[in-house]
Design a protein around this motif. Structure first.
Motif, mmCIF file in Angstrom:
data_model
loop_
_atom_site.group_PDB
_atom_site.id
_atom_site.type_symbol
_atom_site.label_atom_id
_atom_site.label_comp_id
_atom_site.label_asym_id
_atom_site.label_seq_id
_atom_site.Cartn_x
_atom_site.Cartn_y
_atom_site.Cartn_z
ATOM 1 N N CYS A 76 0.838 -1.215 0.000
ATOM 2 C CA CYS A 76 0.000 0.000 0.000
ATOM 3 C C CYS A 76 0.864 1.253 0.000
ATOM 4 O O CYS A 76 0.521 2.257 -0.621
ATOM 5 C CB CYS A 76 -0.924 0.008 1.213
ATOM 6 N N THR A 79 2.761 1.461 -3.607
ATOM 7 C CA THR A 79 1.891 1.887 -4.707
ATOM 8 C C THR A 79 1.330 3.295 -4.513
ATOM 9 O O THR A 79 0.699 3.835 -5.409
ATOM 10 C CB THR A 79 0.719 0.905 -4.896
ATOM 11 N N GLU A 81 -0.941 4.104 -2.364
ATOM 12 C CA GLU A 81 -2.310 4.035 -1.842
ATOM 13 C C GLU A 81 -2.384 4.713 -0.467
ATOM 14 O O GLU A 81 -3.380 5.358 -0.141
ATOM 15 C CB GLU A 81 -2.728 2.573 -1.750
ATOM 16 N N TYR A 126 -0.011 -5.201 -10.731
ATOM 17 C CA TYR A 126 1.255 -4.735 -10.148
ATOM 18 C C TYR A 126 2.345 -4.676 -11.213
ATOM 19 O O TYR A 126 3.101 -3.710 -11.292
ATOM 20 C CB TYR A 126 1.708 -5.639 -9.003
ATOM 21 N N SER A 129 1.888 -1.763 -13.543
ATOM 22 C CA SER A 129 2.107 -0.451 -12.930
ATOM 23 C C SER A 129 3.555 -0.251 -12.471
ATOM 24 O O SER A 129 3.866 0.765 -11.859
ATOM 25 C CB SER A 129 1.133 -0.228 -11.771
ATOM 26 N N VAL A 131 5.477 -2.195 -10.385
ATOM 27 C CA VAL A 131 5.896 -2.708 -9.083
ATOM 28 C C VAL A 131 6.943 -3.790 -9.339
ATOM 29 O O VAL A 131 6.699 -4.714 -10.112
ATOM 30 C CB VAL A 131 4.699 -3.296 -8.292
#
Length: 144
Positions: A76, A79, A81, A126, A129, A131
């Motif tokens: 979290c 990313t 978030e 993931y 994006s 990750v």
């Protein structure tokens, strides 16, 4: 594998209020399986002294480090978030430490396995994006 003595130490975590004693036990361990079990049993509401001691322990392997990352909900943070703020600095510092070590291949594959509780769609998300795969891929431990 965890010895009977190590299992008793894990069982004692529940009643231990002296964080310095918990840190001492972690620092003394050379068993990644024990470190992972200790992390899972730890009350994360007691702060990050023990998790940080596990991360810097030379016996901490990749499976154990990923266990810590996911228990701390580091994904979290990574990313975006959840962002760093005045109330979560200790958590964000812990996530930064883990992310830096995980993405620089600091941890080796040891006896501890780890499989994040995500499905293929989430793993694909993931990956798309950006990750790093080390943060969400399964690790097959070497076993003991």
């Amino acid at each position: 594998m965890i010895s009977d003595i190590e299992q008793k130490l894990i069982d004692q975590i529940q009643g231990e209020e002296n964080l310095q004693e918990l840190v001492r036990v972690v620092k003394a361990s050379k068993n990644p399986c024990f470190l992972q079990s200790y992390a899972i049993s730890y009350n994360w509401g007691d702060g990050f002294d023990v998790p940080n001691a596990i991360v810097i322990n030379e016996a901490c392997d990749l499976g154990t480090a990923l266990t810590l990352f996911w228990l701390a909900e580091g994904i979290c943070y990574f990313t975006g978030e959840v962002k760093r703020n005045e109330y979560n600095n200790d958590w964000a510092d812990f996530c930064d430490l883990l992310i830096e070590k995980l993405t620089s291949n600091y941890f080796v594959i040891g006896p501890v396995s780890f499989k994040p509780s995500i499905n293929r769609v989430t793993a694909h998300k993931y990956q798309k994006s950006g990750v790093p795969s080390v943060l969400f891929n399964e690790v097959q431990g070497a076993g003991i």
